[in-house]
Design a protein around this motif. Structure first.
Motif, short mmCIF file in Angstrom:
data_model
loop_
_atom_site.label_atom_id
_atom_site.label_comp_id
_atom_site.label_asym_id
_atom_site.label_seq_id
_atom_site.Cartn_x
_atom_site.Cartn_y
_atom_site.Cartn_z
N PRO A 22 11.35 38.24 22.71
CA PRO A 22 9.55 37.75 21.84
C PRO A 22 8.43 39.06 22.03
CG PRO A 22 10.51 37.26 24.49
CD PRO A 22 11.29 38.17 23.55
N ILE A 23 8.59 39.90 21.69
CA ILE A 23 8.35 40.50 21.02
C ILE A 23 8.19 41.11 19.80
CG2 ILE A 23 7.53 42.78 20.81
CD1 ILE A 23 8.68 43.77 24.14
N ASN A 24 9.30 40.23 19.80
CA ASN A 24 9.24 40.21 17.86
C ASN A 24 8.84 39.67 17.53
OD1 ASN A 24 10.50 41.92 15.23
ND2 ASN A 24 12.21 39.44 15.99
N TYR A 25 8.75 38.10 17.86
CA TYR A 25 8.24 37.18 17.19
C TYR A 25 6.61 37.62 17.72
CZ TYR A 25 12.23 33.57 17.66
OH TYR A 25 13.53 33.05 17.44
N LEU A 26 6.33 37.70 18.73
CA LEU A 26 4.19 37.73 18.65
C LEU A 26 3.86 38.37 18.00
CD1 LEU A 26 1.69 38.17 20.49
CD2 LEU A 26 2.57 40.19 21.37
N HIS A 27 4.91 39.85 17.25
CA HIS A 27 4.58 40.86 15.46
C HIS A 27 4.62 40.27 14.86
CE1 HIS A 27 7.19 42.61 12.52
NE2 HIS A 27 5.93 43.09 12.32
N LEU A 28 5.62 38.84 14.49
CA LEU A 28 5.46 38.53 13.09
C LEU A 28 4.82 37.38 13.30
CD1 LEU A 28 9.61 37.07 13.38
CD2 LEU A 28 8.84 38.49 12.08
N ILE A 51 -1.00 28.25 16.52
CA ILE A 51 0.30 27.23 16.79
C ILE A 51 1.28 28.41 16.12
CG2 ILE A 51 2.08 26.42 15.51
CD1 ILE A 51 -0.41 24.82 14.00
N LEU A 52 0.98 29.55 15.47
CA LEU A 52 2.14 31.36 15.09
C LEU A 52 2.31 31.64 16.85
CD1 LEU A 52 1.01 32.58 12.25
CD2 LEU A 52 2.71 31.28 12.39
N PHE A 53 0.99 31.65 17.33
CA PHE A 53 1.46 32.37 19.06
C PHE A 53 2.35 31.08 19.78
CE2 PHE A 53 -2.63 35.39 17.99
CZ PHE A 53 -1.97 36.02 18.05
N LEU A 54 2.63 30.38 19.61
CA LEU A 54 3.83 29.11 20.45
C LEU A 54 4.87 29.96 20.02
CD1 LEU A 54 3.08 26.05 19.43
CD2 LEU A 54 2.23 27.46 21.81
N LEU A 55 5.24 30.90 18.64
CA LEU A 55 6.73 31.52 18.45
C LEU A 55 6.95 32.26 19.92
CD1 LEU A 55 6.44 32.22 15.04
CD2 LEU A 55 7.95 30.28 16.26
N ILE A 61 9.96 31.68 27.49
CA ILE A 61 10.57 29.62 28.33
C ILE A 61 12.07 29.77 27.59
CG2 ILE A 61 10.68 27.71 27.96
CD1 ILE A 61 7.36 27.43 27.29
N ASN A 62 12.97 30.41 26.55
CA ASN A 62 14.14 29.91 26.18
C ASN A 62 14.57 31.24 27.69
OD1 ASN A 62 16.42 29.38 24.48
ND2 ASN A 62 16.05 31.49 23.83
N TRP A 100 22.27 31.56 17.91
CA TRP A 100 21.64 30.83 17.29
C TRP A 100 19.74 31.39 17.20
CZ3 TRP A 100 23.09 28.07 14.03
CH2 TRP A 100 24.44 27.22 14.30
N ASN A 101 19.58 31.98 18.16
CA ASN A 101 18.37 32.47 18.87
C ASN A 101 17.68 33.56 17.53
OD1 ASN A 101 15.61 33.21 19.23
ND2 ASN A 101 16.50 35.28 20.29
N TYR A 102 19.06 34.86 17.43
CA TYR A 102 18.54 35.58 16.35
C TYR A 102 18.68 34.97 15.24
CZ TYR A 102 19.73 38.99 19.75
OH TYR A 102 19.62 39.83 21.28
N LEU A 103 19.77 34.11 14.28
CA LEU A 103 19.91 33.43 13.32
C LEU A 103 18.53 32.80 13.16
CD1 LEU A 103 22.56 33.42 11.98
CD2 LEU A 103 22.44 30.98 11.86
N PHE A 104 17.37 32.16 13.70
CA PHE A 104 16.68 31.84 13.74
C PHE A 104 15.24 33.01 13.70
CE2 PHE A 104 12.94 30.33 15.10
CZ PHE A 104 12.04 28.98 14.47
N GLN A 105 15.42 34.07 14.78
CA GLN A 105 14.01 34.92 14.02
C GLN A 105 14.56 35.56 13.27
OE1 GLN A 105 14.05 39.17 16.57
NE2 GLN A 105 15.61 37.16 17.61
N PHE A 106 15.76 36.01 12.90
CA PHE A 106 15.32 36.91 11.23
C PHE A 106 15.37 35.94 10.28
CE2 PHE A 106 19.18 39.25 14.09
CZ PHE A 106 17.79 40.15 14.49
#
Length: 329
Positions: A22-28, A51-55, A61-62, A100-106
């Motif tokens: 979640p922190i990495n998504y927040l960073h993105l 919308i970006l902050f929904l990541l 939630i995941n 799949w989570n890591y794949l999407f994240q990267f």
């Protein structure tokens, strides 16, 4: 997080497991918002930013199923993953399988980095003067490094830890990323404190605070000002301010006042109003706004009142908008 996993100390703090994602998504999200605010001169969040902050929220939630497990399960699960590093990519304790989570994240990191680089290069190309390009070196560096880091992490998903230590590589790249973020501003303070004006000479006496610009300076500024009014539309909004154009030119507000006076023999408001009237004249010539009311036309180009619009129009053309419309009809 990587350090805690490598040392095994994460077992003592199992509730921190999976918080890195979640922190990495927040960073993105914050990275993209920051880049957009710089290159597009945005002063307030837009819908896309929200919308970006929904990541990161979706990522939290995941992992709810894991957070709801008891301490014993978390500890044993984490211990197993530490002993079998490759298994971390195939864990199924979350709503979406970890792989799949890591794949999407990267992949998202690669996409965001490419978008950021494209946006920054576009602005640099517009601002042809080299003095202005240095402002974006910091952003370019961290964008490229972020691209390489996410690209390497994405590719590493297809290798096992025996042939490629993915955790260590990620840690080293992230460390280098942090070093550049915090070290570059020491060499280029304007990254933090705003662009430094290229002052050629300071004159003494009662005008000691004025900057003296040489001819080349003025020509470069004029080219950038004209490019701004040709390519941007923000000046057609009623909340457009002198600070907005000054930020685009990477100069201080008082320097902009001097430049507009020297180049156009007008103050800032007069210049902006003239450029707005140019838009109106073009729309009238194309018959697009001929059926609009004067109030409607004035609002379209950012005037707050009908009176101000008519006055600016008459100063530009010598006649009122109504007379002009009759003349060309």
């Amino acid at each position: 997080m990587i350090f805690m996993i490598k040392t095994g100390s994460i077992i003592n703090y199992p509730h921190f497991w999976n918080t890195g994602t979640p922190i990495n998504y927040l960073h993105l999200a914050t990275f993209m918002i920051f880049v957009r605010s710089i290159v597009k001169n945005l002063k307030s969040p837009k819908k896309l930013d929200i919308i970006l902050f929904l990541l990161p929220l979706a990522s939290l939630i995941n992992f709810v199923p894991f957070y709801l497990k008891d301490l014993k399960f978390k500890t044993s699960h984490i211990r197993y993953l530490i002993e079998n590093e490759d298994s971390v990519f195939y864990a199924t304790e979350s709503l979406i399988p970890a792989y799949w989570n890591y794949l999407f994240q990267f992949a998202l990191g690669v996409i965001f980095s490419c978008i950021a680089i494209f946006m920054i290069l576009k602005v640099i190309k517009l601002k042809e003067e080299n003095n202005f390009k240095s402002e974006f070196i910091w952003l370019i560096c961290i964008s490229i490094l972020m691209l390489l880091g996410n690209l390497a992490a994405f590719i590493s998903l297809f290798f096992d830890s025996s042939s490629l230590d993915t955790h260590s590589i990620s840690a080293y790249l992230f460390a280098l990323y942090i070093i550049i973020i915090f070290s570059y501003p020491f060499f280029e303070p304007k990254v933090l404190y705003g662009a430094l004006v290229d002052v050629k000479q300071k004159i003494s006496g009662r005008n000691e605070n004025k900057t003296v610009f040489i001819t080349d300076d003025l020509e470069n500024y004029k080219a950038q000002i004209e490019s701004f009014f040709n390519l941007e539309v923000s000046y057609l909004k009623s909340d457009f301010r002198q600070d907005d154009l000054a930020k685009f030119l990477s100069i201080q507000k008082k320097e902009l006042s001097q430049i507009t006076n020297l180049l156009y023999h007008k103050n800032f408001n007069q210049l902006v109003n003239e450029k707005r009237i140019d838009v109106v004249l073009k729309k009238f010539a194309d018959s697009e706004w001929l059926n609009y009311s004067l109030e409607g036309v004035s609002l379209e180009v950012g005037f707050k009142s009908r009176t101000t619009f008519i006055k600016a129009f008459k100063e530009k053309t010598g006649i009122t908008p109504s007379e002009y419309k009759k003349m060309i009809s």
